[in-house]
Scaffold this motif. Structure first.
Motif, PDB file in Angstrom:
ATOM      1  N   GLY A  40     -14.783   0.529 123.296  1.00  0.00           N
ATOM      2  CA  GLY A  40     -15.727   0.246 124.707  1.00  0.00           C
ATOM      3  C   GLY A  40     -14.929   0.716 125.824  1.00  0.00           C
ATOM      4  N   PHE A  41     -13.351   0.331 125.729  1.00  0.00           N
ATOM      5  CA  PHE A  41     -12.500   0.794 126.841  1.00  0.00           C
ATOM      6  C   PHE A  41     -12.397   2.182 127.181  1.00  0.00           C
ATOM      7  N   ARG A  42     -12.465   2.878 126.072  1.00  0.00           N
ATOM      8  CA  ARG A  42     -12.267   4.478 126.036  1.00  0.00           C
ATOM      9  C   ARG A  42     -13.237   5.224 126.721  1.00  0.00           C
ATOM     10  N   LYS A  43     -14.619   4.720 126.652  1.00  0.00           N
ATOM     11  CA  LYS A  43     -16.012   4.901 127.272  1.00  0.00           C
ATOM     12  C   LYS A  43     -15.900   5.154 128.627  1.00  0.00           C
ATOM     13  N   ALA A  44     -15.316   4.248 129.426  1.00  0.00           N
ATOM     14  CA  ALA A  44     -15.360   4.352 130.806  1.00  0.00           C
ATOM     15  C   ALA A  44     -13.940   3.311 131.239  1.00  0.00           C
ATOM     16  N   PRO A  45     -12.783   4.247 131.143  1.00  0.00           N
ATOM     17  CA  PRO A  45     -11.620   3.361 131.556  1.00  0.00           C
ATOM     18  C   PRO A  45     -11.467   2.932 133.009  1.00  0.00           C
ATOM     19  N   LEU A 101     -18.147  -7.814 132.867  1.00  0.00           N
ATOM     20  CA  LEU A 101     -18.682  -8.223 131.401  1.00  0.00           C
ATOM     21  C   LEU A 101     -19.752  -7.557 131.068  1.00  0.00           C
ATOM     22  N   GLN A 102     -20.908  -7.437 132.102  1.00  0.00           N
ATOM     23  CA  GLN A 102     -21.983  -6.310 131.914  1.00  0.00           C
ATOM     24  C   GLN A 102     -21.751  -5.074 131.491  1.00  0.00           C
ATOM     25  N   LEU A 103     -20.637  -4.485 132.163  1.00  0.00           N
ATOM     26  CA  LEU A 103     -20.293  -3.094 131.748  1.00  0.00           C
ATOM     27  C   LEU A 103     -19.456  -3.147 130.347  1.00  0.00           C
ATOM     28  N   ALA A 104     -18.934  -4.068 129.969  1.00  0.00           N
ATOM     29  CA  ALA A 104     -18.351  -4.149 128.650  1.00  0.00           C
ATOM     30  C   ALA A 104     -19.448  -4.578 127.609  1.00  0.00           C
ATOM     31  N   ASP A 105     -20.423  -5.172 127.840  1.00  0.00           N
ATOM     32  CA  ASP A 105     -21.366  -5.346 126.844  1.00  0.00           C
ATOM     33  C   ASP A 105     -22.282  -3.953 126.477  1.00  0.00           C
ATOM     34  N   GLU A 106     -22.470  -3.294 127.722  1.00  0.00           N
ATOM     35  CA  GLU A 106     -23.073  -2.049 127.572  1.00  0.00           C
ATOM     36  C   GLU A 106     -22.280  -0.955 126.842  1.00  0.00           C
ATOM     37  N   HIS A 107     -20.899  -0.852 126.921  1.00  0.00           N
ATOM     38  CA  HIS A 107     -20.050   0.119 126.275  1.00  0.00           C
ATOM     39  C   HIS A 107     -19.404  -0.255 124.925  1.00  0.00           C
ATOM     40  N   PRO A 149      -9.966  -6.513 131.698  1.00  0.00           N
ATOM     41  CA  PRO A 149     -10.922  -5.611 131.209  1.00  0.00           C
ATOM     42  C   PRO A 149     -10.900  -5.574 129.666  1.00  0.00           C
ATOM     43  N   PHE A 150      -9.777  -5.420 129.054  1.00  0.00           N
ATOM     44  CA  PHE A 150      -9.715  -5.670 127.927  1.00  0.00           C
ATOM     45  C   PHE A 150     -10.090  -6.968 127.124  1.00  0.00           C
ATOM     46  N   SER A 151      -9.699  -7.946 127.907  1.00  0.00           N
ATOM     47  CA  SER A 151     -10.157  -9.462 127.719  1.00  0.00           C
ATOM     48  C   SER A 151     -11.661  -9.517 127.612  1.00  0.00           C
ATOM     49  N   ALA A 152     -12.168  -8.913 128.725  1.00  0.00           N
ATOM     50  CA  ALA A 152     -13.628  -8.928 128.760  1.00  0.00           C
ATOM     51  C   ALA A 152     -14.382  -8.189 127.602  1.00  0.00           C
ATOM     52  N   LEU A 153     -13.878  -7.386 127.168  1.00  0.00           N
ATOM     53  CA  LEU A 153     -14.400  -6.653 126.231  1.00  0.00           C
ATOM     54  C   LEU A 153     -14.163  -7.408 124.988  1.00  0.00           C
ATOM     55  N   LEU A 154     -13.050  -7.907 124.620  1.00  0.00           N
ATOM     56  CA  LEU A 154     -12.905  -8.950 123.408  1.00  0.00           C
ATOM     57  C   LEU A 154     -13.849 -10.023 123.456  1.00  0.00           C
TER      58      LEU A 154
END
Length: 256
Positions: free
Chosen positions: A28-33, A88-94, A229-234
């Motif tokens: 997810g992070f690699r899609k929109a760092p 968080l919403q961006l993380a959920d989308e990616h 952001p990595f925590s949000a993705l987790l």
């Protein structure tokens, strides 16, 4: 009824995908760092900037400035909610299987203002419950103190332990609200039951989040631009639960 249609019906059978959240978060992070880093910078700027202004105003000898400082302090707690929610919403989308690959998800999940309203309501509820719990412990300990110091201390210890357990139980409330498009009460209840059914995995998740953000703080605080952001993705990856014995939904599968 399938648990993806009614998550509260079989929460005790849901399992956190603790073994796959790190690779999912990295994908997810690699899609929109830069989007993740930008939202994190905005959130930290709002938090620290308003916090510094509030502290300076509260140190003033003028009563009006002191009251203004209290107001700015409240704003410092509320204003960062908007960029945090967007993060968080961006993380959920990616994350793998996000909204871009699942157009049939509820439209409420796509409406930022609706999510912001629900999140504010959830935060207010949790703050009121926390204040009520702390006040109850304080009153009970003060009542018992003249009669038994041991009992008063025991109330404080047990009460504090109970509040800590409750706070851990709400770890996934906001991520679940975003992921499922919940209302506040349902998100809080789902989070509590999900954490209760996955105690060891939640402890591992907490340890992972603390470790990542401590590393971010050690890197002259600039590391927070990556660790937050990595925590949000987790956290959002943790909402993609699965049930043993059932085939996981396509939106929760990692790409092959």
């Amino acid at each position: 009824m399938d648990h993806f249609n009614d998550p509260l019906a079989s929460i005790s059978a849901e399992r956190l995908p603790i073994a796959t959240i790190i690779p999912r978060a990295w994908i997810g992070f690699r899609k929109a760092p830069w989007s993740f880093i930008g939202l994190t910078a905005l959130m930290l700027t709002c938090l620290m900037g308003l916090g510094v202004v509030a502290r300076d105003l509260q140190l003033s000898s003028n009563r009006f400035f002191q009251y203004t400082g209290d107001l700015v302090l409240v704003m410092a707690a509320l204003v960062p909610l908007a960029p945090l929610l967007a993060l968080l919403q961006l993380a959920d989308e990616h994350l793998p299987g996000g909204l871009d690959r699942d157009p049939e998800q509820p439209a409420s999940r796509r409406r930022f203002l609706w999510l912001l309203k629900q999140t504010c309501g959830l935060v207010v509820l949790e703050v009121l419950i926390g204040i009520g719990g702390i006040s109850s412990i304080r009153l009970l300990s003060q009542f018992l103190a003249p009669h038994s110091g041991v009992l008063a201390s025991l109330v404080v210890v047990l009460g504090g332990f109970g509040i800590a357990i409750w706070l851990v139980g709400q770890l996934l409330s906001i991520p679940l609200l975003i992921h499922h498009g919940y209302r506040p009460l349902r998100a809080m209840e789902h989070s509590r039951k999900l954490v209760q059914a996955n105690r060891l995995k939640v402890l591992a998740l907490l340890g992972l989040l603390l470790g990542i953000n401590l590393l971010g703080l050690m890197a002259a605080s600039l590391g927070l631009l990556f660790s937050v952001p990595f925590s949000a993705l987790l956290l959002m990856a943790s909402c993609r639960t699965h049930t043993p014995g059932r085939r996981e939904s396509r939106r929760n599968m990692l790409p092959t």
